[in-house]
Design a protein around this motif. Structure first.
Motif, PDB file in Angstrom:
ATOM      1  N   ASP A 111     -17.280 -11.225  -6.261  1.00 38.94           N
ATOM      2  CA  ASP A 111     -17.239 -12.049  -5.059  1.00 38.94           C
ATOM      3  C   ASP A 111     -16.631 -11.315  -3.869  1.00 38.94           C
ATOM      4  O   ASP A 111     -15.480 -10.865  -3.937  1.00 38.94           O
ATOM      5  CB  ASP A 111     -16.411 -13.308  -5.364  1.00 38.94           C
ATOM      6  N   LEU A 112     -17.420 -11.165  -2.795  1.00 42.14           N
ATOM      7  CA  LEU A 112     -16.907 -10.640  -1.533  1.00 42.14           C
ATOM      8  C   LEU A 112     -16.136  -9.333  -1.721  1.00 42.14           C
ATOM      9  O   LEU A 112     -14.953  -9.225  -1.400  1.00 42.14           O
ATOM     10  CB  LEU A 112     -16.002 -11.681  -0.858  1.00 42.14           C
ATOM     11  N   ASN A 113     -16.834  -8.327  -2.226  1.00 42.01           N
ATOM     12  CA  ASN A 113     -16.188  -7.023  -2.423  1.00 42.01           C
ATOM     13  C   ASN A 113     -16.073  -6.328  -1.077  1.00 42.01           C
ATOM     14  O   ASN A 113     -17.052  -5.801  -0.545  1.00 42.01           O
ATOM     15  CB  ASN A 113     -16.993  -6.195  -3.421  1.00 42.01           C
ATOM     16  N   CYS A 114     -14.881  -6.364  -0.544  1.00 37.95           N
ATOM     17  CA  CYS A 114     -14.654  -5.894   0.822  1.00 37.95           C
ATOM     18  C   CYS A 114     -14.398  -4.389   0.836  1.00 37.95           C
ATOM     19  O   CYS A 114     -15.310  -3.595   0.930  1.00 37.95           O
ATOM     20  CB  CYS A 114     -13.502  -6.678   1.432  1.00 37.95           C
ATOM     21  N   ALA A 115     -13.154  -3.995   0.726  1.00 42.05           N
ATOM     22  CA  ALA A 115     -12.839  -2.570   0.724  1.00 42.05           C
ATOM     23  C   ALA A 115     -12.422  -2.160  -0.692  1.00 42.05           C
ATOM     24  O   ALA A 115     -12.894  -2.719  -1.677  1.00 42.05           O
ATOM     25  CB  ALA A 115     -11.763  -2.255   1.755  1.00 42.05           C
TER      26      ALA A 115
ATOM     27  N   GLU B   5      -8.004  -6.802  -0.116  1.00 38.74           N
ATOM     28  CA  GLU B   5      -8.819  -6.084   0.869  1.00 38.74           C
ATOM     29  C   GLU B   5      -9.060  -4.641   0.442  1.00 38.74           C
ATOM     30  O   GLU B   5     -10.183  -4.221   0.264  1.00 38.74           O
ATOM     31  CB  GLU B   5      -8.141  -6.116   2.250  1.00 38.74           C
ATOM     32  N   ALA B   6      -7.987  -3.858   0.277  1.00 38.53           N
ATOM     33  CA  ALA B   6      -8.157  -2.437   0.018  1.00 38.53           C
ATOM     34  C   ALA B   6      -7.050  -1.925  -0.890  1.00 38.53           C
ATOM     35  O   ALA B   6      -6.039  -2.604  -1.120  1.00 38.53           O
ATOM     36  CB  ALA B   6      -8.174  -1.658   1.329  1.00 38.53           C
ATOM     37  N   ALA B   7      -7.254  -0.710  -1.396  1.00 39.80           N
ATOM     38  CA  ALA B   7      -6.283  -0.061  -2.271  1.00 39.80           C
ATOM     39  C   ALA B   7      -6.208   1.411  -1.907  1.00 39.80           C
ATOM     40  O   ALA B   7      -7.210   2.021  -1.514  1.00 39.80           O
ATOM     41  CB  ALA B   7      -6.692  -0.220  -3.737  1.00 39.80           C
TER      42      ALA B   7
ATOM     43  N   TYR C  31      -1.062   1.276  -3.330  1.00 44.76           N
ATOM     44  CA  TYR C  31      -0.813   0.318  -2.257  1.00 44.76           C
ATOM     45  C   TYR C  31      -1.994  -0.639  -2.144  1.00 44.76           C
ATOM     46  O   TYR C  31      -3.153  -0.237  -2.311  1.00 44.76           O
ATOM     47  CB  TYR C  31      -0.584   1.042  -0.932  1.00 44.76           C
ATOM     48  N   LEU C  32      -1.704  -1.909  -1.842  1.00 44.85           N
ATOM     49  CA  LEU C  32      -2.728  -2.950  -1.778  1.00 44.85           C
ATOM     50  C   LEU C  32      -2.524  -3.789  -0.517  1.00 44.85           C
ATOM     51  O   LEU C  32      -1.388  -4.140  -0.175  1.00 44.85           O
ATOM     52  CB  LEU C  32      -2.637  -3.865  -3.005  1.00 44.85           C
ATOM     53  N   THR C  33      -3.620  -4.124   0.161  1.00 44.45           N
ATOM     54  CA  THR C  33      -3.544  -4.978   1.339  1.00 44.45           C
ATOM     55  C   THR C  33      -4.130  -6.349   1.020  1.00 44.45           C
ATOM     56  O   THR C  33      -4.941  -6.507   0.110  1.00 44.45           O
ATOM     57  CB  THR C  33      -4.291  -4.349   2.530  1.00 44.45           C
ATOM     58  N   GLU C  34      -3.734  -7.352   1.821  1.00 46.92           N
ATOM     59  CA  GLU C  34      -4.100  -8.751   1.579  1.00 46.92           C
ATOM     60  C   GLU C  34      -4.698  -9.372   2.833  1.00 46.92           C
ATOM     61  O   GLU C  34      -4.072  -9.348   3.904  1.00 46.92           O
ATOM     62  CB  GLU C  34      -2.867  -9.537   1.137  1.00 46.92           C
TER      63      GLU C  34
END
Length: 344
Positions: A106-110, A153-155, A165-168
């Motif tokens: 679902d919604l694979n962003c970054a 969002e990203a890793a 590191y992970l973003t939200e």
């Protein structure tokens, strides 16, 4: 990883022309490039490429070595049908193969590449997951649930401190790091959140149903929709969609700096230069001496959003996607390749 990083003090210096000089239109795909650079569309949503129908809404991406060739992986930010696909390039740059490496998500962003050559594909949906994917297509993708259930969002992997590191993607989202029990194995570990104090604190229940991860630590620092991120030279760079800012978290000194605005995604070249996609449908280069200047523009794609910037392993080619293409629709995504004399 870049061999250099940005200087850590002083403002960015805007320049009219960067290290490659002024821009001029190239070809018929809307690319405006410096002299000596060429560009092409390598894939279009809904059209066949090496036998594969390329996905809609191409988003985050990364490159991986493949013998004398290389692979570019791209996410699809579609609900329920997202996933990720890969393009395999022969040594001469021709496309040798194309295939899916993740489906039905679902919604694979970054996402982000790992040092052990896997792709972390991040779901942006409610209680989204991180999937570890094989860019070579030999192994099935696996969810890494210890990395939390939130709007991922990203890793970005930091091999020096052995964390991810992970973003939200929330208006009051957080900036996290995952500390695996064994570096190279993401099945178990500890999720931590960056706090206002500048330190990191463990998230008690990363996959909790009733209390979101971002609400479990009172001192957690908030960001307005953290988005893409990239680690290079001791610094994790990440963007925020609320104010389209570019941030630099210096992992060596545990300090955070906002570098500039108007940015959507970020990657780094072997030279240490950063390349950032802009709201103005262009890509800028930020040099280690903190000068920022246009590198390319994409005309005729107004409002399409540029995503997925990544360099080939030898640093000679830059890939990115226009997520909605000239039509402004997810089904019209274009994935580009730019080749030229990038600085070593």
């Amino acid at each position: 990883m870049s061999r250099k990083t940005l200087l850590r003090t002083g403002p960015l210096r805007r320049e009219a022309a960067g290290p490659y000089g002024p821009l001029a239109p190239y070809g018929g795909d809307g690319l405006v490039l410096p002299a000596g650079f060429t560009g092409r569309v390598v894939a279009r949503s809904g059209r066949k490429v090496a036998g594969l129908t390329w996905h809609a809404a191409p988003d985050g991406g990364a490159c991986f070595p493949d013998g004398a060739g290389w692979i570019y992986v791209s996410n699809s930010e579609l609900p329920l049908l997202g996933g990720a696909s890969a393009l395999r390039f022969a040594p001469d740059g021709t496309i040798a193969d194309a295939y899916r490496i993740l489906s039905g998500t679902d919604l694979n962003c970054a996402g982000g590449a790992t040092p052990w050559h896997t792709w972390l594909s991040c779901e942006l949906g409610h209680r989204g997951r991180v999937f570890e994917c094989d860019p070579y297509g030999a192994r099935a993708a696996r969810p890494r649930l210890a990395m939390g259930r939130f709007r991922h969002e990203a890793a970005a992997c930091d091999p020096d401190r052995q964390v991810v590191y992970l973003t939200e993607g929330e208006p009051d989202g957080c900036f996290y790091r995952f500390v695996p029990g064994d570096w190279g194995d993401l099945t178990e570990g500890r999720l931590e959140v960056l706090c206002v104090s500048g330190g990191w604190r463990p998230v008690p229940s990363p996959a909790a149903l009733l209390k979101a991860a971002r609400h479990q630590v009172e001192d957690a620092r908030r960001f307005d929709g953290a988005e893409g991120c990239h680690y290079a030279g001791g610094v994790c760079y990440f963007t925020t969609k609320g104010d389209h800012g570019l941030w630099a978290y210096d992992a060596q000194t545990s300090t955070l700096e906002r570098l500039c605005g108007g940015v959507r995604a970020v990657t780094a070249a072997p030279s240490g230069d950063l390349y950032v996609t802009r709201d103005t449908m262009g890509v800028d280069v930020i040099t280690p001496d903190r000068a920022i200047a246009p590198f390319l523009r994409l005309e005729g794609h107004a409002g399409a959003e540029l995503a997925g910037p990544a360099f080939s392993p030898d640093g000679s080619r830059l890939y990115f996607s226009s997520r909605r293409g000239p039509a402004g629709e997810p089904g019209d995504g274009h994935t580009f390749e730019v080749t030229g004399p990038f600085r070593p």
